[in-house]
Design a protein around this motif. Structure first.
Motif, mmCIF file in Angstrom:
data_model
loop_
_atom_site.group_PDB
_atom_site.id
_atom_site.type_symbol
_atom_site.label_atom_id
_atom_site.label_comp_id
_atom_site.label_asym_id
_atom_site.label_seq_id
_atom_site.Cartn_x
_atom_site.Cartn_y
_atom_site.Cartn_z
ATOM 1 N N HIS A 93 0.829 -1.195 0.000
ATOM 2 C CA HIS A 93 0.000 0.000 0.000
ATOM 3 C C HIS A 93 0.869 1.251 0.000
ATOM 4 O O HIS A 93 1.715 1.436 0.866
ATOM 5 C CB HIS A 93 -0.917 0.015 1.227
ATOM 6 C CG HIS A 93 -2.039 -0.962 1.122
ATOM 7 N ND1 HIS A 93 -2.980 -1.141 2.104
ATOM 8 C CD2 HIS A 93 -2.379 -1.822 0.137
ATOM 9 C CE1 HIS A 93 -3.850 -2.066 1.740
ATOM 10 N NE2 HIS A 93 -3.504 -2.489 0.553
ATOM 11 N N GLY A 94 0.663 2.115 -0.984
ATOM 12 C CA GLY A 94 1.346 3.390 -1.041
ATOM 13 C C GLY A 94 0.385 4.518 -0.699
ATOM 14 O O GLY A 94 -0.794 4.296 -0.406
ATOM 15 N N TRP A 142 -0.559 6.970 -2.720
ATOM 16 C CA TRP A 142 -1.216 7.553 -3.880
ATOM 17 C C TRP A 142 -2.501 6.806 -4.210
ATOM 18 O O TRP A 142 -2.567 5.582 -4.102
ATOM 19 C CB TRP A 142 -0.280 7.544 -5.094
ATOM 20 C CG TRP A 142 1.100 8.028 -4.796
ATOM 21 C CD1 TRP A 142 2.257 7.344 -4.977
ATOM 22 C CD2 TRP A 142 1.474 9.293 -4.239
ATOM 23 N NE1 TRP A 142 3.334 8.095 -4.578
ATOM 24 C CE2 TRP A 142 2.885 9.303 -4.122
ATOM 25 C CE3 TRP A 142 0.764 10.429 -3.834
ATOM 26 C CZ2 TRP A 142 3.587 10.388 -3.617
ATOM 27 C CZ3 TRP A 142 1.462 11.516 -3.332
ATOM 28 C CH2 TRP A 142 2.851 11.489 -3.229
ATOM 29 N N ASP A 151 -2.417 3.778 -6.317
ATOM 30 C CA ASP A 151 -1.923 2.517 -5.768
ATOM 31 C C ASP A 151 -3.059 1.560 -5.403
ATOM 32 O O ASP A 151 -2.823 0.371 -5.191
ATOM 33 C CB ASP A 151 -1.067 2.769 -4.516
ATOM 34 C CG ASP A 151 0.241 3.473 -4.838
ATOM 35 O OD1 ASP A 151 0.749 3.289 -5.952
ATOM 36 O OD2 ASP A 151 0.749 4.209 -3.967
ATOM 37 N N PRO A 204 7.561 5.707 -4.795
ATOM 38 C CA PRO A 204 6.795 4.924 -3.813
ATOM 39 C C PRO A 204 7.063 5.361 -2.376
ATOM 40 O O PRO A 204 8.213 5.537 -1.971
ATOM 41 C CB PRO A 204 7.306 3.492 -4.050
ATOM 42 C CG PRO A 204 8.715 3.687 -4.550
ATOM 43 C CD PRO A 204 8.716 4.967 -5.333
#
Length: 298
Positions: free
Chosen positions: A40-41, A43, A46, A119
């Motif tokens: 999980h990022g 943005w 993502d 990331p």
């Protein structure tokens, strides 16, 4: 004489479409393409967009698309069809809620940033690397400065906020245009100071529809298979030789090397293929989606 008959029998069995299909699915490990949970990022891009599952195809702008193949015994030919499945169209529900309220500290990601191709696992790591000067000093005044920064138009009182949330992800994303550095710094400082900052705006929530998923599970067995050309062509040829109908749907980004193989339960040949896939340990997409439809939050 016995050995010759036995040899012919074995040779005949080994050349049947069903056995060739069984051999392909059990002996080619690259046919399996298990969905791996992505990291999980921060943005919005993502997040896995399951709401776009079934939107890729030749019918531009249409949801619920299936690319299907079936054998026509009358004309003795294999037919390719572009179909629309109502249950697949309704698999994800989109809901809007006006005047939704949250605390700034509940925001965990952004829609846009000039750094969105880098990331980051959390907002603190993002701002510490990209704009560390915005984090000090840790005072209410610095927090107010970050919040009031002219770059962040999204937090001006005369503009409504907009948020997005996907229940299978669970996080809240703010639909910003710019100002990600100052906004991230403000979120981090609000957490450090334990200062509430109320936000109000429109929330769009995406959630999987258990009723639509139940209908799909009633009609199809669904497995995750490879979409790599070599594996896809080999599987298509094997199923075609077996004369079993099936459909496929590309999986949403980032699962671009996988696709859903959908086998109608009303057809005995498709059911036999399903049994082979299940016995060979192919991932059951319906089970995976059913788990996603039961979020721990939201």
């Amino acid at each position: 004489m016995f050995i010759e008959k036995f040899t012919r029998l074995v040779h005949k069995h080994l050349n049947t479409p069903s056995f060739r299909l069984f051999t392909l699915l059990t002996n080619d490990p690259l046919q399996k393409a298990v969905i791996r949970e992505i990291r999980h990022g921060i943005w919005k891009s993502d997040v896995v967009n399951w709401e776009k599952f079934g939107c890729e195809g030749r019918l531009w702008g249409t949801k619920g698309q299936l690319l299907s193949w079936l054998y026509d015994p009358v004309n003795m030919c294999w037919c390719e069809l572009n179909q629309v499945n109502d249950h697949l169209s309704a698999l994800v529900i989109s809901e809007e809620q006006d005047n939704w309220e949250c605390d700034l500290r509940e925001v965990q990601g952004f829609a846009a940033s000039k750094d969105m191709y880098d990331p980051f696992s959390n907002l603190k790591a993002f701002v510490e690397l990209m704009a560390p000067g915005l984090l000090t000093p840790v005072t209410p005044e610095k927090l107010k400065e970050n919040l009031a920064h002219a770059e962040r138009r999204i937090l001006q009182d005369n503009e409504p906020h907009s948020f997005s949330r996907w229940t299978w992800d669970g996080r809240v994303f703010i639909e910003n245009i710019d100002g990600s550095h100052h906004l991230a710094a403000a979120i981090v400082q609000a957490e450090q100071l334990n200062v509430p900052v109320r936000l109000n705006g429109r929330l769009r929530t995406y959630r999987l529809n258990p009723a639509a998923l139940a209908c799909l599970r009633r009609d199809f067995d669904m497995y995750v298979v490879s979409s790599e050309p070599k594996q896809a062509n080999a599987l298509h040829t094997a199923i075609k030789d077996y004369k079993a109908p099936y459909s496929e749907v590309p999986l949403p980004f980032p699962y671009t090397k996988q696709r859903a193989l959908m086998l109608p339960k009303e057809n005995n040949r498709s059911v036999k293929i399903s049994n082979i896939l299940s016995g060979a340990g192919f991932q059951d997409l319906a089970v995976y989606l059913d788990n996603l439809a039961r979020p721990s939050d939201c």
